[in-house]
Write an enzyme that holds these catalytic residues in place. Structure first.
Site, PDB file in Angstrom:
ATOM      1  N   ASP A   1       0.634  -0.859  -0.081  1.00  0.00           N
ATOM      2  CA  ASP A   1      -0.074  -0.201   0.346  1.00  0.00           C
ATOM      3  C   ASP A   1       1.099   1.553  -0.135  1.00  0.00           C
ATOM      4  O   ASP A   1       0.907   1.874   1.002  1.00  0.00           O
ATOM      5  CB  ASP A   1      -0.492  -0.040   1.471  1.00  0.00           C
ATOM      6  CG  ASP A   1      -0.210   0.011   2.573  1.00  0.00           C
ATOM      7  OD1 ASP A   1      -0.646   0.511   3.228  1.00  0.00           O
ATOM      8  OD2 ASP A   1       0.826  -0.491   2.916  1.00  0.00           O
TER       9      ASP A   1
ATOM     10  N   HIS B   1       9.640   0.163   8.492  1.00  0.00           N
ATOM     11  CA  HIS B   1       8.854  -1.339   9.092  1.00  0.00           C
ATOM     12  C   HIS B   1       9.281  -1.866   7.359  1.00  0.00           C
ATOM     13  O   HIS B   1       9.189  -3.176   7.758  1.00  0.00           O
ATOM     14  CB  HIS B   1       7.311  -0.278   9.136  1.00  0.00           C
ATOM     15  CG  HIS B   1       7.088   0.314  10.052  1.00  0.00           C
ATOM     16  ND1 HIS B   1       7.202   0.116  11.268  1.00  0.00           N
ATOM     17  CD2 HIS B   1       7.122   1.347  10.418  1.00  0.00           C
ATOM     18  CE1 HIS B   1       7.163   1.315  12.172  1.00  0.00           C
ATOM     19  NE2 HIS B   1       6.957   2.262  11.784  1.00  0.00           N
TER      20      HIS B   1
END
Ligand code: RIB
Ligand code: CA
Length: 304
Positions: A9, A234
């Protein structure tokens, strides 16, 4: 040669992970499957196409995925990733997504190449849950499944209990984590060990065009708000763990994700917890930070 599919995303940290995959030696990036998350699906799709075109990698196919979670709506995270989803504008892409949808692409690839494709999930797990519902057992045909998500035994980053990807679609996260497929989970407990501060980001430079863009995306992220102190890698950590498992240690566990009732948004929605030691989830524990940055720096040509 490892073959990977990234479900993503994009998203600033997703973009850096994608650039790492494009720059990593002897890797086949078989495709990007897009899911809404950090920003609406249409923006994530545009960002994925724009990144590949910028990198001259229009050969990598991009597939439309889920624009909504299994139930409810995506909360988005424009505060972190900006309105467009990237911290730096890229030229409007001319390359188009494939006509086939993400779930069909994943089902086809995993059944045609059982045990060959590594699946790296960097956003809400909606596409993966729909895949497992549509063709049960598909995920178990992956050579490896590495997921960035969850906040196990640590505070969340979107609510006090939940990490953003799991909060965005808690039902999908629960279904994927409890379907029994072996997987590696890179949660906030791991990714919080890997961050870069403003000063280190300012010092990043690269002779490699992909490394230069990754450095600029990181530097521009800090420029948005002078209160920003650390940029967490991340998704880059999850991608690196898929390509070089030794960058993390893991412990086997069985997990569950709080679905917060029928709709996301319940007080505990997206909270992830260990329900038993041992089980199908290899939960990231310690990160070899030096090794990670050596990998990222090597692939992207990041100087000191
Ligand atoms: O919580 C971090 C995760 O949420 C990362 O994947 C980031 O891109 C956002 O999607
Ligand atoms: Ca992401």
């Amino acid at each position: 040669m490892p073959r990977i599919i990234i479900d993503t995303d994009p998203g600033v940290d997703d973009a850096i992970a994608i650039l790492m995959a494009l720059a990593a030696p002897s890797l086949e990036l078989a495709g990007l499957t897009v899911v809404g998350g950090n920003v609406p699906h249409a923006s994530c799709l545009r960002n994925a196409l724009a990144l590949l075109e910028y990198a001259g990698r229009e050969d990598v196919p991009v597939f439309r995925g889920s624009s909504r979670p299994l139930s409810g709506k995506f909360p988005y995270s424009r505060r972190v990733h900006g309105r467009s989803g990237l911290s730096r504008p890229l030229p409007e892409p001319t390359v188009r997504p494939q006509p086939e949808g993400a779930v069909d692409f994943l089902a086809t690839q995993l059944s045609a190449r059982p045990g060959e494709m590594t699946l790296v999930a960097l956003g809400p797990l909606t596409n993966l849950a729909r895949l497992e519902r549509q063709s049960p057992g598909s995920l178990s045909r992956a050579a490896a499944l590495v997921i960035m998500g969850g906040a196990v035994d640590c505070p969340g980053n979107f609510t006090p209990h939940a990490e953003f990807n799991f909060y965005s679609d808690p039902r999908a996260a629960h279904e994927v984590l409890t379907c029994g497929v072996p997987l590696t989970l890179v949660d906030l407990g791991a990714t919080r060990q890997v961050a870069i501060d403003r000063e280190a980001a300012a010092g990043l430079h690269s002779d490699h065009p992909l490394g230069r863009l990754a450095a600029q995306l990181t530097q521009d992220w800090f420029e948005v708000d002078d209160r920003r102190e650390r940029f967490h890698f991340h998704d880059p950590l999850a991608l690196a763990a898929a390509l070089e498992p030794a960058v993390i240690t893991t412990r086997q566990a069985t997990l569950a994700v709080e679905t917060g009732g029928a709709e996301a948004g319940g007080a505990e929605a997206g909270a992830s917890r260990v329900t038993a030691s041992g089980g199908p989830v290899a939960l990231a524990d310690k990160v070899n930070v030096e090794r990670l940055f050596a990998l990222v720096g090597g692939w992207l040509g990041w100087g000191g």
